[in-house]
Design an enzyme around this catalytic site. Structure first.
Site: not given
Ligand code: RB5
Length: 150
Positions: A7, A64-69, A97-98, A108, A131-132
Site C-alpha cells: 500500500d 504495508c505500514g506494519t505488515g499486519v493489515g 515449519h509453516n 514503518r 512432522r510439520h
Molecule cells: C496505513 O496508514 C496503515 O494503516 C497500513 O499501511 C497498515 O499498517 C495496516 O495494517
C-alpha cells in the site's frame, strides 16, 4: 515468479525488496500500488494473495505500514499462509515449519537493510516437511472451514 504488492505506507520499502529479488535472479510481478496516494491495504494484499493461491506465483511478498493489515488480508485468501516478520528467524521458521507462501513486512517497523535480510532468508529457505507437514495440513483443514481432532 514472486508476487509483490504494497500500500502507500509500504511503497518506500519496495525497492529494497526488489533489490533482493534481482540479486537472487528471481522474476517478479508487481501488483501495485505504484504511488504514495492513499489506498486500502486489503485490496493489494488480496491481489498478491490470489496470484499465489492460483499458482501463478510461487511466493509473495507484501508490504504495508506494519505488515499486519496486509498480512491479515492475504491470510483470508484460501490457500495462503502469510507470516508477518520483523526479523529473519521468524521468516526462516515460517518457511521451514509453516510452509509459509507469503511474507508481510512493515515499512514503518523495519529498515531497508533488515528487510533485505528477512526477504533473502524467506526466499532461500525451504519447508522441512515431516512432522510439520501434518501441522500444515491441520492449518489447511482450518482454512477450508474444518474442525481439528484433539
Ligand atoms: C496505513 O496508514 C496503515 O494503516 C497500513 O499501511 C497498515 O499498517 C495496516 O495494517
Amino acid at each position: 515468479m514472486i508476487a509483490i504488492a504494497c500500500d502507500h505506507a509500504g511503497i518506500d520499502l519496495k525497492p529494497a525488496v526488489l533489490e533482493v529479488l534481482q540479486a537472487l535472479d528471481l522474476p517478479y510481478r508487481d501488483y501495485g500500488t505504484h504511488t504514495h496516494d492513499s489506498v486500502d491495504y486489503p485490496v493489494y494484499g488480496e491481489l498478491a494473495a490470489r496470484a499465489v493461491a492460483s499458482g501463478e506465483c510461487a511466493l509473495g511478498i507484501i508490504i504495508c505500514g506494519t505488515g499486519v493489515g496486509i498480512g491479515i488480508a492475504a491470510n483470508k485468501v484460501h490457500g495462503v499462509r502469510c507470516v508477518t516478520c520483523s526479523e529473519p528467524y521468524s521468516a526462516l521458521m515460517g518457511r521451514e515449519h509453516n510452509d509459509a507462501n507469503m511474507l508481510a513486512l512493515g515499512a514503518r517497523v523495519v529498515g531497508s537493510e533488515l528487510a533485505k535480510m528477512i526477504v533473502r532468508t524467506f526466499l532461500t529457505a525451504a519447508f522441512n516437511g515431516e512432522r510439520h507437514a501434518r501441522r500444515v495440513g491441520q492449518l489447511m483443514t482450518l482454512d477450508e472451514g474444518g474442525t481439528l481432532q484433539r
